[in-house]
Design a protein around this motif. Structure first.
Motif, PDB file in Angstrom:
ATOM      1  N   ILE A  94     -13.387 -16.874  15.201  1.00 49.90           N
ATOM      2  CA  ILE A  94     -14.274 -16.635  14.057  1.00 49.90           C
ATOM      3  C   ILE A  94     -13.455 -16.277  12.827  1.00 49.90           C
ATOM      4  N   VAL A  95     -12.475 -15.405  13.023  1.00 53.06           N
ATOM      5  CA  VAL A  95     -11.587 -15.026  11.925  1.00 53.06           C
ATOM      6  C   VAL A  95     -10.777 -16.241  11.470  1.00 53.06           C
ATOM      7  N   MET A  96     -10.309 -17.032  12.453  1.00 48.49           N
ATOM      8  CA  MET A  96      -9.539 -18.235  12.130  1.00 48.49           C
ATOM      9  C   MET A  96     -10.360 -19.204  11.292  1.00 48.49           C
ATOM     10  N   GLY A  97     -11.645 -19.325  11.649  1.00 54.60           N
ATOM     11  CA  GLY A  97     -12.520 -20.220  10.895  1.00 54.60           C
ATOM     12  C   GLY A  97     -12.664 -19.792   9.450  1.00 54.60           C
ATOM     13  N   LEU A  98     -12.760 -18.482   9.242  1.00 57.19           N
ATOM     14  CA  LEU A  98     -12.875 -17.959   7.875  1.00 57.19           C
ATOM     15  C   LEU A  98     -11.582 -18.187   7.096  1.00 57.19           C
ATOM     16  N   ILE A  99     -10.451 -17.967   7.788  1.00 58.41           N
ATOM     17  CA  ILE A  99      -9.152 -18.173   7.137  1.00 58.41           C
ATOM     18  C   ILE A  99      -8.945 -19.655   6.814  1.00 58.41           C
ATOM     19  N   ALA A 100      -9.326 -20.525   7.771  1.00 61.37           N
ATOM     20  CA  ALA A 100      -9.127 -21.966   7.586  1.00 61.37           C
ATOM     21  C   ALA A 100      -9.930 -22.513   6.417  1.00 61.37           C
ATOM     22  N   ALA A 101     -11.008 -21.797   6.047  1.00 54.13           N
ATOM     23  CA  ALA A 101     -11.853 -22.232   4.940  1.00 54.13           C
ATOM     24  C   ALA A 101     -11.192 -21.999   3.581  1.00 54.13           C
ATOM     25  N   ILE A 102     -10.121 -21.193   3.569  1.00 51.82           N
ATOM     26  CA  ILE A 102      -9.405 -20.953   2.313  1.00 51.82           C
ATOM     27  C   ILE A 102      -8.695 -22.244   1.900  1.00 51.82           C
ATOM     28  N   PRO A 103      -8.931 -22.723   0.711  1.00 55.45           N
ATOM     29  CA  PRO A 103      -8.312 -23.991   0.295  1.00 55.45           C
ATOM     30  C   PRO A 103      -6.787 -23.953   0.383  1.00 55.45           C
ATOM     31  N   TYR A 104      -6.228 -25.033   0.902  1.00 54.68           N
ATOM     32  CA  TYR A 104      -4.784 -25.267   0.961  1.00 54.68           C
ATOM     33  C   TYR A 104      -4.051 -24.348   1.937  1.00 54.68           C
ATOM     34  N   ILE A 105      -4.079 -23.040   1.685  1.00 57.48           N
ATOM     35  CA  ILE A 105      -3.270 -22.132   2.494  1.00 57.48           C
ATOM     36  C   ILE A 105      -3.907 -21.838   3.848  1.00 57.48           C
ATOM     37  N   GLY A 106      -5.220 -22.017   3.966  1.00 62.81           N
ATOM     38  CA  GLY A 106      -5.925 -21.665   5.190  1.00 62.81           C
ATOM     39  C   GLY A 106      -5.424 -22.407   6.406  1.00 62.81           C
ATOM     40  N   ILE A 107      -5.278 -23.733   6.310  1.00 60.49           N
ATOM     41  CA  ILE A 107      -4.845 -24.541   7.441  1.00 60.49           C
ATOM     42  C   ILE A 107      -3.419 -24.205   7.848  1.00 60.49           C
ATOM     43  N   ILE A 108      -2.591 -23.818   6.868  1.00 63.16           N
ATOM     44  CA  ILE A 108      -1.199 -23.447   7.167  1.00 63.16           C
ATOM     45  C   ILE A 108      -1.163 -22.137   7.950  1.00 63.16           C
ATOM     46  N   LEU A 109      -1.920 -21.147   7.499  1.00 61.77           N
ATOM     47  CA  LEU A 109      -1.977 -19.875   8.206  1.00 61.77           C
ATOM     48  C   LEU A 109      -2.534 -20.046   9.616  1.00 61.77           C
ATOM     49  N   LEU A 110      -3.481 -20.964   9.753  1.00 61.06           N
ATOM     50  CA  LEU A 110      -4.091 -21.234  11.052  1.00 61.06           C
ATOM     51  C   LEU A 110      -3.042 -21.672  12.064  1.00 61.06           C
ATOM     52  N   ASN A 111      -2.204 -22.619  11.673  1.00 63.03           N
ATOM     53  CA  ASN A 111      -1.186 -23.151  12.579  1.00 63.03           C
ATOM     54  C   ASN A 111       0.050 -22.260  12.654  1.00 63.03           C
ATOM     55  N   LEU A 112       0.352 -21.584  11.558  1.00 57.31           N
ATOM     56  CA  LEU A 112       1.592 -20.809  11.489  1.00 57.31           C
ATOM     57  C   LEU A 112       1.488 -19.462  12.206  1.00 57.31           C
ATOM     58  N   LEU A 113       0.305 -18.851  12.187  1.00 53.87           N
ATOM     59  CA  LEU A 113       0.169 -17.504  12.751  1.00 53.87           C
ATOM     60  C   LEU A 113      -0.855 -17.410  13.888  1.00 53.87           C
ATOM     61  N   PHE A 114      -2.061 -17.900  13.638  1.00 52.87           N
ATOM     62  CA  PHE A 114      -3.128 -17.699  14.614  1.00 52.87           C
ATOM     63  C   PHE A 114      -2.933 -18.519  15.893  1.00 52.87           C
TER      64      PHE A 114
END
Length: 276
Positions: A232-252
């Motif tokens: 759920i948190v990942m989904g919220l982070i992934a919704a952030i434009p541009y940086i969200g998908i990077i944080l998703l793969n890089l940390l979560f």
């Protein structure tokens, strides 16, 4: 329950015990999913690039599977630090894990296909496509999916839905059973560094008895709930434009990877002293 509480407390802290390793794993995952990252930036990805990164993703998955075996082994051996990267061994272990997966999941896959055939699901699908192919001119005048479904002979639809329901139930049961066996087989492969131990079904069943089937299933449920909450948190982070998908793969993504394998290895320690 107290045992599982302590287990997950340690497993949740474990990924943060070595941030450098966590980020390296994240970089590998980001590279393997680079087309998705580019798409999130609005960059068109051509087919050739997708093929190239599909191959890269396969290589990365082999390495990650091999490293997961090292994480499990360290948990079984009660080592608190993350294992060092050993590129050659991690790749070789990754191949072993892939072969183990195939051996465990080919049986439920074959049975599921057989059930689909036996219940008429495959024939129903073929009949539906045959009907569509023979009546393209008639069906081209339909405007909605509901009209298309209603135009298809209902006996085909009924047979397909009945087969789908039966096949899905059988598949779920089989994949759960073989998944439970596979996880313990993976732990035995990690502990003994022996492929034969990974398919030693008698020993695997004894290990599950030692852990306790109820404890094992409860571990699954708690792990699912934790991953669901993180997702759920990942989904919220992934919704952030541009940086969200990077944080998703890089940390979560690497966090969950380490959490799952560490907790599985710690769960297996409950079978210690009972292994044959």
């Amino acid at each position: 329950m107290g045992y599982l509480t302590d287990l997950f407390k340690e497993a949740l802290v474990y990924p943060l015990s070595n941030i450098v390793t966590l980020i390296i794993l994240g970089v590998l995952l980001t590279i393997s999913k680079f087309p998705n990252v580019l798409s999130s930036f609005g960059v068109d990805v051509d087919f050739q690039l997708i093929i190239i990164f599909a191959l890269i993703s396969f290589v990365v998955s082999l390495f990650m599977d091999g490293y997961s075996l090292a994480v499990i082994k360290d948990a079984v051996d009660f080592n608190v630090s993350m294992p060092a990267f050993d590129i050659m061994k991690n790749f070789i272990d990754g191949v072993k894990v892939w072969v183990l997966k195939i051996l465990y999941y080919i049986i439920p896959t074959i049975i599921t296909i057989f059930v689909a055939l036996l219940t008429g699901g495959v024939d129903a699908i073929l009949n539906i496509f045959r009907f569509i192919g023979e009546n393209q001119e008639l069906l081209s005048n339909l405007n909605t999916p509901a009209e298309l479904i209603n135009a298809i002979p209902q006996e085909y639809i009924a047979t397909f839905l009945t087969s789908l329901f039966i096949t899905a139930i059988v598949a779920i049961i089989l994949y759960i059973i073989f998944g439970l066996l596979y996880n313990i087989g993976l732990c035995r492969l990690a502990k003994y560094d022996s492929f034969n131990e990974g398919i030693n079904f008698k020993a695997i069943i004894n290990d599950i008895k030692a852990i306790g089937l109820g404890t094992y299933i409860l571990w699954y449920i708690i792990l699912f709930l934790i991953i669901f909450a993180i997702s759920i948190v990942m989904g919220l982070i992934a919704a952030i434009p541009y940086i969200g998908i990077i944080l998703l793969n890089l940390l979560f993504a690497p966090f969950i990877f380490l959490l799952v394998n560490r907790s599985l290895g710690l769960l297996y320690t409950k079978a210690e002293g009972y292994n044959g």
